[in-house]
Design a protein around this motif. Structure first.
Motif, PDB file in Angstrom:
ATOM      1  N   GLN A   1       0.844  -1.190   0.000  1.00 45.78           N
ATOM      2  CA  GLN A   1       0.000   0.000   0.000  1.00 45.78           C
ATOM      3  C   GLN A   1       0.881   1.242   0.000  1.00 45.78           C
ATOM      4  OE1 GLN A   1      -3.032  -0.155   3.071  1.00 45.78           O
ATOM      5  NE2 GLN A   1      -3.466  -2.325   2.667  1.00 45.78           N
TER       6      GLN A   1
ATOM      7  N   THR B   1      -5.649   2.796  15.259  1.00 45.02           N
ATOM      8  CA  THR B   1      -5.147   4.054  14.700  1.00 45.02           C
ATOM      9  C   THR B   1      -3.831   4.453  15.345  1.00 45.02           C
ATOM     10  OG1 THR B   1      -7.403   4.810  14.272  1.00 45.02           O
ATOM     11  CG2 THR B   1      -5.686   6.490  14.293  1.00 45.02           C
TER      12      THR B   1
ATOM     13  N   GLN C   1      -7.303  -2.346   3.447  1.00 44.47           N
ATOM     14  CA  GLN C   1      -6.576  -1.135   3.095  1.00 44.47           C
ATOM     15  C   GLN C   1      -6.608  -0.162   4.263  1.00 44.47           C
ATOM     16  OE1 GLN C   1      -6.709   0.691  -0.939  1.00 44.47           O
ATOM     17  NE2 GLN C   1      -7.543   2.485   0.121  1.00 44.47           N
TER      18      GLN C   1
ATOM     19  N   THR D   1      -6.631   3.449   6.172  1.00 43.64           N
ATOM     20  CA  THR D   1      -7.235   4.750   5.909  1.00 43.64           C
ATOM     21  C   THR D   1      -6.400   5.805   6.611  1.00 43.64           C
ATOM     22  OG1 THR D   1      -8.719   4.522   7.809  1.00 43.64           O
ATOM     23  CG2 THR D   1      -9.555   3.812   5.654  1.00 43.64           C
ATOM     24  N   ALA D   2      -6.520   7.047   6.174  1.00 43.11           N
ATOM     25  CA  ALA D   2      -5.709   8.129   6.722  1.00 43.11           C
ATOM     26  C   ALA D   2      -6.584   9.303   7.126  1.00 43.11           C
ATOM     27  CB  ALA D   2      -4.674   8.579   5.689  1.00 43.11           C
ATOM     28  N   THR D   3      -6.168   9.985   8.183  1.00 47.03           N
ATOM     29  CA  THR D   3      -6.820  11.206   8.636  1.00 47.03           C
ATOM     30  C   THR D   3      -5.769  12.298   8.728  1.00 47.03           C
ATOM     31  OG1 THR D   3      -8.437   9.965   9.925  1.00 47.03           O
ATOM     32  CG2 THR D   3      -8.172  12.284  10.469  1.00 47.03           C
TER      33      THR D   3
ATOM     34  N   LEU E   1      -2.726   6.930  10.548  1.00 47.80           N
ATOM     35  CA  LEU E   1      -3.106   5.800   9.712  1.00 47.80           C
ATOM     36  C   LEU E   1      -3.889   4.817  10.558  1.00 47.80           C
ATOM     37  CD1 LEU E   1       0.299   5.229   7.847  1.00 47.80           C
ATOM     38  CD2 LEU E   1      -1.771   6.285   6.906  1.00 47.80           C
ATOM     39  N   THR E   2      -4.952   4.279   9.983  1.00 54.31           N
ATOM     40  CA  THR E   2      -5.787   3.302  10.680  1.00 54.31           C
ATOM     41  C   THR E   2      -5.750   1.985   9.932  1.00 54.31           C
ATOM     42  OG1 THR E   2      -7.268   5.015  11.537  1.00 54.31           O
ATOM     43  CG2 THR E   2      -8.126   2.762  11.493  1.00 54.31           C
TER      44      THR E   2
ATOM     45  N   SER F   1      -3.454  10.334   1.497  1.00 55.18           N
ATOM     46  CA  SER F   1      -4.310   9.275   0.952  1.00 55.18           C
ATOM     47  C   SER F   1      -3.561   7.953   0.957  1.00 55.18           C
ATOM     48  CB  SER F   1      -4.746   9.613  -0.477  1.00 55.18           C
ATOM     49  OG  SER F   1      -3.616   9.721  -1.331  1.00 55.18           O
TER      50      SER F   1
END
Length: 240
Positions: free
Chosen positions: A82, A103, A156, A158-160, A97-98, A172
């Protein structure tokens, strides 16, 4: 070849906790490893100031590279890759990143790949050796799953973003290579045997000799990497 994985807890030696009997040790063959194909923590551990030699873990499943005749990690299924990309040229702030509900702590906008890896390894569902991270400070970062997720199709990340400065900074995540979806084609997709004993090598070395175990009883649960029945062999391999 006759390697029989079992579930008993009997062991033979401290550095080979996966080995259930010495039967077959006399049939080990001498091979040469392509060290460029092995990764830190996943396959080997760093030495110390007093013992600088790096150590490959005994019990590693191996395959043979057709072109070179050298041996490398068995790769019947691809590992998930990824990519984490930071855009907008931020000058400050953090992102997280989660992964599968866990997280990370905040990661600086200009973090190194090593820092991103440390943040991921701090999660309860990612242990040291489960991911490698490469890339320049500030990204993009290439996250490759291994260890407990070897050859798996993982969720996958995810990002914050809490990034600041720049122009609409954001982060992203994209799946570059889906895990478990394809086989290697360089020969390592064919299981050749297990690294018989812990093997030391000098930092900077690209090759080293080793012993390949092709006959014996092993505990699958105690191998250093997850290992499943090879489905593409032409010779016999017996599983209990």
């Amino acid at each position: 070849m006759d390697i029989q994985p079992t579930t008993t807890s009997e062991t033979v030696t401290a550095d080979r906790p996966w080995l259930l009997s010495l039967h077959g040790s006399e049939t080990n063959k001498t091979i040469t490893l392509d060290l460029t194909k092995f990764s830190e923590d996943v396959h080997w551990v760093e030495g110390t100031a007093y013992q600088p030699m790096r150590r490959l873990k005994s019990g590693l499943p191996l395959g043979k590279i057709t072109a070179s005749g050298l041996y490398a990690p068995y790769a019947a299924a691809t590992n998930e890759v990824q990519t984490v990309t930071v855009t907008g040229s931020p000058t400050g702030g953090t992102f997280t990143l989660t992964f599968s509900g866990q997280t990370t702590a905040g990661i600086a906008y200009n973090a190194t790949a090593a820092t991103v890896r440390t943040a991921l390894e701090a999660l309860s569902n990612i242990a040291p050796g489960d991911v490698t991270v490469t890339g320049s400070a500030g990204g993009p970062y290439t996250v490759t799953f291994g260890g407990a997720y070897l050859g798996d199709d993982v969720a996958q990340m995810t990002a914050t973003s809490s990034l600041t400065g720049g122009t609409s900074p954001a982060v992203s995540v994209a799946t570059t290579t889906g895990g478990g979806s394809a086989s290697a084609s360089d020969g390592t997709q064919v299981f050749a045997g297990l690294l018989f004993t812990e093997t030391a090598f000098n930092p900077g070395s690209t090759k080293c000799g080793a012993a390949l175990m092709v006959h014996g009883d092993v505990s699958m649960a105690k191998l250093p990497l997850p290992f499943e029945r090879p489905t593409n062999r032409t010779d016999s391999i017996n599983f209990s």
